[in-house]
Motif scaffolding. Structure first.
Motif, mmCIF file in Angstrom:
data_model
loop_
_atom_site.group_PDB
_atom_site.id
_atom_site.type_symbol
_atom_site.label_atom_id
_atom_site.label_comp_id
_atom_site.label_asym_id
_atom_site.label_seq_id
_atom_site.Cartn_x
_atom_site.Cartn_y
_atom_site.Cartn_z
ATOM 1 N N ARG A 1 0.817 -1.208 0.000
ATOM 2 C CA ARG A 1 0.000 0.000 0.000
ATOM 3 C C ARG A 1 0.854 1.262 0.000
ATOM 4 N N MET A 2 1.918 1.265 0.823
ATOM 5 C CA MET A 2 2.739 2.465 0.980
ATOM 6 C C MET A 2 3.900 2.528 -0.005
ATOM 7 N N GLY A 3 4.179 1.417 -0.662
ATOM 8 C CA GLY A 3 5.249 1.412 -1.649
ATOM 9 C C GLY A 3 6.611 1.612 -1.010
ATOM 10 N N PRO A 4 7.513 2.380 -1.664
ATOM 11 C CA PRO A 4 8.873 2.569 -1.144
ATOM 12 C C PRO A 4 8.944 3.374 0.156
ATOM 13 N N LEU B 1 4.828 6.511 10.914
ATOM 14 C CA LEU B 1 5.351 6.434 9.553
ATOM 15 C C LEU B 1 4.436 7.066 8.511
ATOM 16 N N GLU B 2 3.114 6.824 8.600
ATOM 17 C CA GLU B 2 2.214 7.379 7.590
ATOM 18 C C GLU B 2 2.201 8.909 7.574
ATOM 19 N N PRO B 3 2.192 9.591 8.744
ATOM 20 C CA PRO B 3 2.203 11.065 8.689
ATOM 21 C C PRO B 3 3.546 11.646 8.281
ATOM 22 N N LYS B 4 4.587 10.838 8.264
ATOM 23 C CA LYS B 4 5.934 11.339 7.986
ATOM 24 C C LYS B 4 6.138 11.544 6.484
ATOM 25 N N VAL B 5 6.813 12.614 6.134
ATOM 26 C CA VAL B 5 7.163 12.860 4.740
ATOM 27 C C VAL B 5 8.407 12.039 4.406
ATOM 28 N N GLY B 6 8.335 11.274 3.343
ATOM 29 C CA GLY B 6 9.476 10.453 2.958
ATOM 30 C C GLY B 6 9.342 9.028 3.458
ATOM 31 N N SER B 7 10.424 8.287 3.293
ATOM 32 C CA SER B 7 10.407 6.866 3.639
ATOM 33 C C SER B 7 10.670 6.649 5.123
ATOM 34 N N GLY B 8 10.306 5.476 5.573
ATOM 35 C CA GLY B 8 10.543 5.101 6.963
ATOM 36 C C GLY B 8 10.659 3.591 7.080
#
Length: 356
Positions: free
Chosen positions: A234-237, A271-278
């Protein structure tokens, strides 16, 4: 099945060590009784002689009580009836048989108690002290049963909360996944098929977990892997994950879906609210007193002015964390714990400790 042995197990010992402990307590109790009788009636007999008779009578009575309590026929009676019958049998048996043991220890010829005259003082005193001892045992048994009932009620309440949590989490996750599948079927059929496969694995695991009180830690990690595979699709990279479970811990039994709320919180609030990867990692390891499981994320972390306690996090997060904490307390007792730790440069570690 995780709860420590009920108090009743301590009351009626099954091991040699437990029996010796019970004998030691009874020895002290009847020694005090002999001393009290000597003080109340100094002309009755010498203290060493009274002590010998008191210990023999008391220990014989205790042995009789323990034997009766393990008789299957006694389990059919109500508690009050059972204790009355125990007293009717144990007190006279302890008095008469105990006197014979005392005569043997003192090197005196065996004889019927009261052969050279009957004194009502020892008889009345034995009945009073024996009745007091039986009342103490009965009270402890009742308290033990009430404590066991409270523990069972707490366990059932926590399991009811678990079912409620499943009812909230699984449909929410299922609807989101199906919404993603709808779009993927048009854009990337291979990813859609992979998501369906992982969803089947996850739902099968969740169904199996709902029908049991414990699962192997390997199955718990397998369910987490299926869930994280779905979330990664769902979230990809933006999401990467790692699971680490030593082979010697795979068979360890834990409550089902114990770690799921912690992983979901890490993704949803970190992780979801964060900009970028995690990234997120779940690592289990054996330590001196038990098992430690860390759920580490590289998300937003705790606000600077927020304490590292579950209750201090946002409402949606604290519910899941408090639920895990309640289950740990109900299953393992106060030795188990859940704590939060800040990670540098960002992120949170949710640390679960399970005693063994």
């Amino acid at each position: 099945m995780y709860l420590s042995s009920p108090p009743n197990a301590e009351l009626w010992p099954d091991t040699l060590k437990g029996v010796l402990r019970a004998v030691a307590v009874a020895t002290v109790f009847w020694a005090l009784a002999a001393t009290l009788l000597h003080l109340l009636s100094p002309g009755l007999d010498t203290w060493p002689r009274l002590l010998t008779f008191s210990e023999c009578v008391g220990l014989t009575m205790v042995a009789c009580v323990l034997l009766l309590r393990r008789t299957r026929a006694f389990s059919r009676f109500r508690p009050l009836t059972r204790w009355i019958l125990t007293g009717v049998i144990a007190i006279p048996t302890g008095y008469f048989v105990g006197h014979q043991f005392a005569f043997l220890l003192l090197g005196e010829p065996l004889r019927m108690v009261g052969y050279l005259g009957v004194s009502l003082i020892p008889i009345i005193f034995t009945m009073l002290v024996g009745g007091l001892g039986l009342h103490s045992y009965a009270t402890r048994e009742q308290l033990a049963q009430e404590a066991a009932a409270r523990s069972e009620a707490q366990r059932l309440a926590v399991e009811s909360q678990l079912r409620l949590l499943r009812a909230q989490l699984e449909p929410h996750m299922l609807f989101n996944t199906l919404a993603n599948l709808r779009s993927l079927l048009r854009e990337d059929v291979d990813r859609a098929e992979s998501m369906i496969d992982q969803l089947i694995v996850y739902l099968r695991s969740a169904l199996a977990a709902s029908q049991t009180e414990s699962v192997a830690l390997s199955r718990e990690f397998a369910q987490l892997r299926a869930y994280l595979d779905i979330m990664a699709l769902r979230m990809g990279p933006r999401l990467s994950f790692r699971l680490e479970l030593p082979a010697d811990l795979e068979a360890t039994q834990v409550p089902p879906m114990l770690l799921q709320p912690l992983v979901e919180n890490a993704i949803k609030h970190g992780l979801e609210p964060k900009v970028g990867s995690g990234s997120i990692e779940v690592v289990a390891r054996a330590i001196t007193a038990g098992i430690e499981i860390r759920i580490n994320d590289s998300g937003l972390g705790l606000p600077a002015d927020e304490e590292e306690e579950p209750a201090a996090r946002p409402a949606g997060t604290s519910y899941g964390l408090q639920h895990v904490r309640d289950r740990l307390q109900a299953v393992y007792g106060p030795a188990a714990r859940l704590s939060l730790e800040r990670r540098q440069p960002n992120g949170v570690s949710a640390v679960v400790f399970i005693p063994i």
